[in-house]
Design a protein around this motif. Structure first.
Motif, PDB file in Angstrom:
ATOM      1  N   TYR A  58      29.018  31.240  23.889  1.00 10.46           N
ATOM      2  CA  TYR A  58      28.849  32.683  23.678  1.00 10.46           C
ATOM      3  C   TYR A  58      28.487  33.443  24.948  1.00 10.46           C
ATOM      4  CZ  TYR A  58      29.307  31.062  18.980  1.00 10.46           C
ATOM      5  OH  TYR A  58      29.792  30.452  17.839  1.00 10.46           O
ATOM      6  N   ILE A  85      23.868  32.096  19.340  1.00 10.23           N
ATOM      7  CA  ILE A  85      24.478  32.910  20.392  1.00 10.23           C
ATOM      8  C   ILE A  85      23.704  32.776  21.693  1.00 10.23           C
ATOM      9  CG2 ILE A  85      24.887  35.308  21.130  1.00 10.23           C
ATOM     10  CD1 ILE A  85      25.765  35.929  18.277  1.00 10.23           C
ATOM     11  N   ARG A  94      30.531  35.513  15.422  1.00 12.08           N
ATOM     12  CA  ARG A  94      29.787  35.376  16.673  1.00 12.08           C
ATOM     13  C   ARG A  94      30.652  35.664  17.894  1.00 12.08           C
ATOM     14  NH1 ARG A  94      27.874  30.144  14.376  1.00 12.08           N
ATOM     15  NH2 ARG A  94      26.161  30.741  13.018  1.00 12.08           N
TER      16      ARG A  94
END
Length: 186
Positions: free
Chosen positions: A45, A36, A69
């Motif tokens: 992300y 991430i 995610r």
């Protein structure tokens, strides 16, 4: 929608990479936080976190839950609700995030999807579902923004991306290394 579309396609890597994602580290036991936290252009992300900040009080659809995610990043703006869909459960447990709902099923059967101004599609990457979903949006006269992951991953996804006739922009340089696209349905 055009104004938000333009904000997305014009955001700079330096801005995205300055976004503090420390609050997302709370979910590191469920997913790999290091992924991430990668820089924009390598992973998408930071871009998804930024995009979530451009809206308030909407429902965002995350299509393709996988490791959660994307839903974690899209859900970072607590003023929005995230509905994360997958056809099968790919994880042992979902993170407990008050504004994120995890659903197993066909997202096209959700009667509210067409009223969402933002959809994120990250599914099989075979071009088949992606094309079916795009055609569904076209047939239903969807109005909003569609973010696509992995548009350069393989020949099927490249072909799918090339066939899109709506206003679109390749934002891979600020998204995911395997290709990120944005489509504006007006």
């Amino acid at each position: 929608m055009k104004e938000i579309y333009n904000k997305i396609i014009n955001v700079k890597n330096s801005y995205l990479d300055s976004i503090n994602l420390d609050h997302l580290n709370n979910y590191s036991s469920l997913t790999n936080f290091n992924v991430i936290s990668h820089i924009s252009g390598r992973e998408h992300y930071r871009l998804l976190t930024y995009i979530s900040s451009l809206f308030n009080g909407i429902t965002v659809y995350d299509i393709g839950t996988e490791q959660c995610r994307s839903s974690i990043c899209l859900g970072s703006n607590k003023k929005n609700k995230i509905k994360s869909y997958d056809i099968i459960k790919n994880t042992n447990r979902y993170p407990e995030i008050k504004n994120v709902e995890y659903i197993i099923g066909d997202v096209r059967k959700d009667t509210n999807i067409l009223s969402s101004p933002l959809l994120f599609l990250d599914t099989a990457h075979d071009g088949i579902f992606e094309n079916d979903f795009y055609n569904f949006l076209m047939e239903k006269n969807y109005k909003g923004i569609l973010i696509l992951d992995d548009i350069h991953l393989n020949s099927e996804m490249k072909l799918f991306w090339d066939k899109i006739t709506q206003t679109k922009h390749d934002i891979t340089s600020i998204g995911h290394w395997s290709g990120t696209g944005i489509v504006l349905f007006e």
